[in-house]
Design an enzyme around this catalytic site. Structure first.
Site, PDB file in Angstrom:
ATOM      1  N   ASN A  85     -12.392  -3.376   0.978  1.00 11.51           N
ATOM      2  CA  ASN A  85     -11.356  -3.442   2.001  1.00 11.51           C
ATOM      3  C   ASN A  85     -11.943  -3.041   3.345  1.00 11.51           C
ATOM      4  OD1 ASN A  85      -8.495  -3.408   3.030  1.00 11.51           O
ATOM      5  ND2 ASN A  85      -9.086  -1.293   3.463  1.00 11.51           N
ATOM      6  N   GLU A  86     -12.068  -3.982   4.228  1.00 14.35           N
ATOM      7  CA  GLU A  86     -12.470  -3.684   5.620  1.00 14.35           C
ATOM      8  C   GLU A  86     -13.771  -2.891   5.687  1.00 14.35           C
ATOM      9  OE1 GLU A  86      -9.489  -1.559   7.794  1.00 14.35           O
ATOM     10  OE2 GLU A  86      -8.194  -3.306   7.966  1.00 14.35           O
ATOM     11  N   GLU A  92       0.857  -1.189   0.000  1.00 17.18           N
ATOM     12  CA  GLU A  92       0.000   0.000   0.000  1.00 17.18           C
ATOM     13  C   GLU A  92       0.888   1.231   0.000  1.00 17.18           C
ATOM     14  OE1 GLU A  92      -2.843   0.369   3.215  1.00 17.18           O
ATOM     15  OE2 GLU A  92      -3.804   2.043   2.182  1.00 17.18           O
ATOM     16  N   CYS A 146      -6.673   0.953   2.906  1.00 21.48           N
ATOM     17  CA  CYS A 146      -7.620   2.071   2.925  1.00 21.48           C
ATOM     18  C   CYS A 146      -7.502   2.930   1.675  1.00 21.48           C
ATOM     19  CB  CYS A 146      -7.386   2.930   4.159  1.00 21.48           C
ATOM     20  SG  CYS A 146      -7.832   2.087   5.664  1.00 21.48           S
TER      21      CYS A 146
END
Ligand code: AHR
Length: 682
Positions: free
Chosen positions: A405-406, A71, A275
């Site tokens: 994502n999450e 990331e 994120c």
């Protein structure tokens, strides 16, 4: 399948030769079938190595178990893996990246030798509308040396004597006459380390390129571009790359960092986050299409981690890197919603999770389908042609795509996830989709996420754990009792909140359980991967770096020992551990796998406690093994760690061990031992 085919051929031939009667054929076929079903269920026996020894309880496990997660966090891409040395090289920084930033951030106006003039940032007639800002340099008097602009890169440019650096720049000569330009690589006290000169040409934007060989090494060099005559010049895309990028790729990666990642021999690479994927608000969702094509045409944007994404490291470069290191690409796309923490929901006024308006979802879904075509489509397809134009006519062999994502498990999320999921499955049943079950190993989003994944039969779901070392030790049995069959698990992000040996060992113990449950755990990746020491916004990380060098953490060596010693069959009951007062699910852990390519049997033994333990490996059922094995041991004190000044404070030691000793192996306190045993005949 191969086995049953071979078996059938043998039986039919025996039959032809009249060596078997009809009444013997059917039972034999059934036997063969049972054998295959038994193997496929993972509950039965497996044949190992050239000797084809059958091991009770051995089961096939994922071939893609250990990989990496990348990331652009803590300057991992811009200012890190992406080898571009000039910060804000196309003048697109802005206050929306960071309040104090503007298009001239990281630049200085340079008037050496009594020249004078002005600079301004303009947007009329840019190099490309996607890259709107550029510098207008107005030289009233060039003085003795010229007037121009200077970049000190990311906290200084690190150069090495004798190395070549590839320079390029876009200039639009606004005034009438050609201008002599000089590019200088220099120190802060005026020492010149190399130059490149060119003359501008009239007309539209033109790219000028050259190579500078550094005459000295320096940690904080700067690059200055000077105009030598009275003139007006538009300047954009000032670029400096080390000539020796990883695998010498153009627009490439910093060789030492890329090599450190390659050294993990990851089976897959997840990108571009995290994120970063679902972004800080709808306008910040990562759009892969913005990140491909000629650099000057890419759309840059704010980085959710409070800086800027140049998108120079874009999806083409990610796919190419995967190919260069033999890792399967695992791109992740947003599930049609932004991050639930968008706008900082903990502060009043945060926007929270927002869904892409339903009316726009068709086009968003098309982007996801186009991504698959970009990676896998023929060079004649619309998106495959763009890949080919970038220099890669052959497909990238994409097998996995992550969606989300999450994400907070809301109706907005579920509706959009399902739309994307259904569309990808319908058009690309060959792609394995990875879903998401929230940011933690338990809790509401986790439970709802799994419920939803069950409803849709999502092939793989992504779990994340940032927990204490104690949690990792206690959760060694987490997947032993997981319902099977169920969606497989990708542990997409995990770390035990520290870079000391004790952290790494708790992760190692947990990783033995991933091997043991490698029939259900499909993939796992430590997170985050890279952090620039001057811009670290998340700890811990796997590899820390500065402009010059890097420090793989102890956790890195654990990842590496597991990854380069992966197997595809798990063999239970080989290692027994003993130590007064300890049990295998606390501070002692072990696993045994076989790698079918090499035939090697690999033992991993972890002692995360202060006392020595005893491991007894019973290899008797595995057939004849070589007399000596290779052993790597990582050991030290629980608080030992590697730093940029002492990057090799704690690294594995490599030796040979007699296999006979493995019946009674003294496991050192605070250690990971990885033992690789060859089967005779392999
Ligand atoms: O790895 C850092 C962050 O942790 C990732 O961006 C996010 O997915 C998680 O919360």
């Amino acid at each position: 399948m191969l086995i049953i085919v071979l078996y059938t051929i043998i039986i039919i031939n025996l039959k032809k030769l009249n060596l078997m009667s009809v009444k013997h054929v059917w039972p034999a076929l059934c036997l063969a079938l049972l054998f295959v079903v038994d193997l496929a269920s993972g509950q039965g026996t497996a044949s190992l190595g050239a000797q084809k020894t059958k091991i009770p309880g051995a089961k096939p496990i994922s071939k893609d178990l250990f990989g990496v997660f990348f990331e652009d966090l803590s300057y991992a891409a811009d200012g890190g893996l992406y080898a571009q040395l000039i910060q804000n090289n196309s003048f697109e920084y802005s206050a929306s990246d960071r309040k104090s930033w503007n298009p001239l951030t990281a630049w200085e106006y340079t008037t050496e030798g009594y020249g004078y003039g002005t600079i301004s940032v303009e947007t009329a007639k840019p190099v490309h509308p996607n890259n709107p800002h550029y510098v207008l340099l107005n030289i009233d008097d060039a003085g003795q040396q010229g007037v121009g602009i200077t970049s000190a890169g990311y906290d200084g440019i690190s150069i090495i004597a004798g190395q070549k650096y590839d320079f390029s720049i876009y200039v639009r000569q606004v005034s009438a006459k050609p201008v002599d330009m000089q590019v200088q690589l220099h120190g802060d006290k005026g020492a010149i380390y190399g130059t490149f000169s060119f003359q501008t040409q009239a007309g539209a934007w033109k790219k000028y390129t050259g190579t500078i060989t550094a005459t000295a090494s320096a940690d904080s060099a700067a690059l200055t571009v000077l105009g030598r005559q009275r003139s007006v010049l538009a300047i954009d895309e000032v670029s400096l790359f080390p000539h020796n990028t990883f695998k010498n790729q153009p627009n490439g990666l910093r060789a030492d960092l890329a090599q450190a990642i390659a050294g993990l021999e990851p089976k897959f690479l997840r990108f571009p986050g995290g994120c970063l994927v679902h972004g800080d608000g709808l306008n910040n969702i990562y759009r892969w299409k913005n990140t491909i094509g000629p650099i000057e045409q890419r759309i840059q944007q704010r980085n959710i981690w409070n800086y800027h994404q140049s998108t120079g490291l874009g999806f083409y470069e990610y796919f190419r890197f995967c190919e260069d290191i033999g890792a399967k690409p695992l791109p992740v796309v947003a599930a049609g919603v932004s991050c639930q923490n968008s706008g900082g929901t903990w502060r009043i006024g945060g926007t929270g999770q927002k869904g892409i308006p339903l009316i726009e979802m068709k086009s968003y879904i098309q982007d996801v389908l186009d991504l698959i075509e970009y990676a896998n489509g023929p060079a004649t397809s619309v998106w495959g042609a763009k890949r080919a134009a970038a220099g890669h006519p052959k497909p990238f062999n994409l097998q996995y795509v992550g969606i989300g994502n999450e994400d907070k498990q809301t109706n907005d999320f579920r509706d959009r996830f399902k739309m994307i999921y259904d569309a990808v499955r319908a058009k690309h049943p060959e792609i394995t989709i990875v879903g998401t079950v929230g940011p933690a190993p338990s809790g509401e989003d986790y439970d709802l996420g799994w419920k939803f994944a069950d409803q849709l039969s999502v092939p793989v779901v992504d779990e994340h754990f940032y927990e204490s070392p104690e949690w990792f030790l206690k959760n060694n049995n987490r997947y032993d009792s997981f319902r099977r069959p169920k969606s497989k698990v990708y542990i997409g992000e995990y770390a035990s909140r520290g870079n000391n040996l004790i952290n790494a060992l708790s992760e190692a113990a947990f990783m033995t359980s991933l091997e043991r449950n490698g029939d259900i755990v499909q993939m796992a990746s430590y997170a985050p991967l890279l952090a620039n020491l001057k811009h670290t916004s998340w700890n811990p990380n796997l590899i820390y770096f500065n402009n010059k060098t890097l420090a793989p953490t102890v956790n890195y060596y654990v990842q590496q020992l597991f990854s380069v010693n992966q197997g595809d069959t798990y063999i239970p009951g080989i290692v027994s551990l003993s130590q007064p007062g300890a049990s295998a699910d606390s501070i002692l852990a072990a696993s045994c796998v076989q790698n079918s390519k090499t035939g090697d049997i690999i033992l991993k033994i972890v002692n995360a406690g202060p006392q020595a333990a005893t491991a007894s490996a019973n290899l008797s059922g595995l057939g004849a093994v070589a007399a000596n094995a290779k052993i790597d041991v990582l050991q030290g004190q629980p608080s030992d760690k590697n730093t940029i000044d002492q990057p090799k404070n704690i690294v594995p030691s490599h030796a040979e061990i007699s296999v006979a000793q493995l019946g009674n192996y003294a496991v050192p306190p605070y250690s990971l031992s990885v033992i690789r045993i060859s089967l005779k005949g392999n």
